[in-house]
Design a protein around this motif. Structure first.
Motif, PDB file in Angstrom:
ATOM      1  N   ARG A   4      18.721 -49.752 -84.250  1.00 29.21           N
ATOM      2  CA  ARG A   4      19.273 -50.212 -85.514  1.00 29.21           C
ATOM      3  C   ARG A   4      19.098 -51.714 -85.611  1.00 29.21           C
ATOM      4  O   ARG A   4      19.386 -52.440 -84.676  1.00 29.21           O
ATOM      5  CB  ARG A   4      20.764 -49.882 -85.608  1.00 29.21           C
ATOM      6  N   GLU A 192      22.752 -40.678 -83.946  1.00 31.70           N
ATOM      7  CA  GLU A 192      21.400 -41.223 -83.823  1.00 31.70           C
ATOM      8  C   GLU A 192      21.001 -41.383 -82.369  1.00 31.70           C
ATOM      9  O   GLU A 192      19.901 -41.008 -81.960  1.00 31.70           O
ATOM     10  CB  GLU A 192      21.308 -42.573 -84.543  1.00 31.70           C
ATOM     11  N   ARG A 196      17.574 -39.501 -80.338  1.00 31.94           N
ATOM     12  CA  ARG A 196      16.375 -40.316 -80.166  1.00 31.94           C
ATOM     13  C   ARG A 196      15.827 -40.233 -78.740  1.00 31.94           C
ATOM     14  O   ARG A 196      16.576 -40.250 -77.765  1.00 31.94           O
ATOM     15  CB  ARG A 196      16.692 -41.779 -80.486  1.00 31.94           C
TER      16      ARG A 196
END
Length: 328
Positions: A4, A192, A196
């Protein structure tokens, strides 16, 4: 690792956190820094006298604090400073420096390498990562000054009580615990991170962790800290290494002993035209950057995110306390 590009400015974690008040920071048009500050150990002789410099930052607490530190250092060295910190999103601040709309900010090496420069694989050695970013970005009209030890990357953390119970210090220790006593390892992570390959799946593979899906709990990042710190439902939680809640909640951070996660070292990113015009910028910023560590960042971030203090005031107090600048 396409992490991010901006962290939450003050993700609330139960009653511990209070709303973040940014005061006058972050006006799109900018506002002048009018602080009555002068040289301490940096800025002697006012080497930036006559310079007009604009500083910027992204819109999360740590980066705003770093932007304020930079602006105050320039001000103490004699510059007229325009504050354009707290820009929404990473790309806005980055483009401001690249285009000359701003002159300088603190950026993160991993973010630049992966998000802006488009590389898929990080460079494990932090110094080599910085050099690669600096060389590549020189073609974009951006000059990178030497990086800080401050490395805002991913980690797993747990409460001190559980650290004593399980005796884990590294992610390799967590992997061994997951095999020796699978019921002992429960993870709290953001969705997230859980999905990932450069998050939980990749970490588990790199370290040989065996963690059943039923023992992985997905939640908002702010809730992770409260679930790990007390009598919550998780043994370990996903954290960012410089988050102020680590110190405030007395968490133990597991060492990434195989260096799986990318390096996100903070470093001054300067518009090259401004750097050429005002080369004294380097001498002003280098000693400050050298003092920025994970522990310093956690302390300063906690003053903003936990205590609800103004980033500008926090930045000034730190610079004065360290002797970099003087006030009044």
């Amino acid at each position: 690792m396409a992490r991010r590009t901006a962290l939450p400015a003050a993700a609330l974690a139960g009653a511990l956190l209070v709303p973040l008040a940014l005061g006058g920071c972050g006006l799109t048009s900018g506002s002048p820094m009018v602080d009555d500050v002068g040289p301490g150990s940096i800025g002697r002789g006012r080497p930036l006298k006559g310079a007009d410099l604009t500083v910027t930052s992204k819109n999360f607490s740590e980066n705003i604090i770093l932007g304020q530190i930079m602006g105050l250092a320039f001000r103490a060295a004699g510059a007229t400073v325009l504050d354009r910190t707290n820009i929404q999103g990473s790309f806005g601040a980055r483009e401001a420096v690249k285009s000359g709309g701003a002159d300088a900010m603190y950026e993160y090496t991993g973010t630049a390498w992966i998000t802006y420069l488009g590389h898929d694989k990080p460079i494990p050695d932090p110094a080599a990562q910085w050099r690669a970013v600096a060389e590549a970005d020189a073609r974009n009209g951006i000059t990178w000054l030497p990086p800080a030890a401050l490395n805002n990357t991913y980690a797993l953390a747990l409460s001190r009580a559980k650290e004593r119970k399980y005796r884990t210090k590294t992610l390799s220790d967590v992997a061994r615990l997951s095999k020796r006593d699978p019921s002992a390892v429960t993870l709290c992570v953001e969705s997230e991170f859980a999905a990932r390959n450069d998050g939980l799946p990749g970490m588990a593979k790199a370290y040989g962790m065996t963690i059943p899906a039923a023992r992985i709990r997905k939640m908002d990042g702010g809730i992770v800290y409260t679930q790990v710190s007390g009598g919550g439902s998780c043994t370990f939680g996903e954290v960012f290494t410089t988050d102020g809640r680590i110190k405030a909640m007395n968490l133990a951070v597991m060492e990434d002993d195989k260096h799986f996660f990318p390096n996100y070292n903070a470093a001054p990113e300067i518009n090259s035209k401004a750097m050429k015009k005002y080369p004294a910028i380097k001498a002003v910023l280098d000693p400050i950057t050298a003092k920025l560590t994970d522990d310093v960042a956690r302390e300063l971030n906690a003053r903003v995110d936990v205590e609800g203090r103004d980033p500008h005031v926090v930045a000034k107090e730190w610079l004065v306390d360290e002797g970099f600048i003087t006030e009044g």
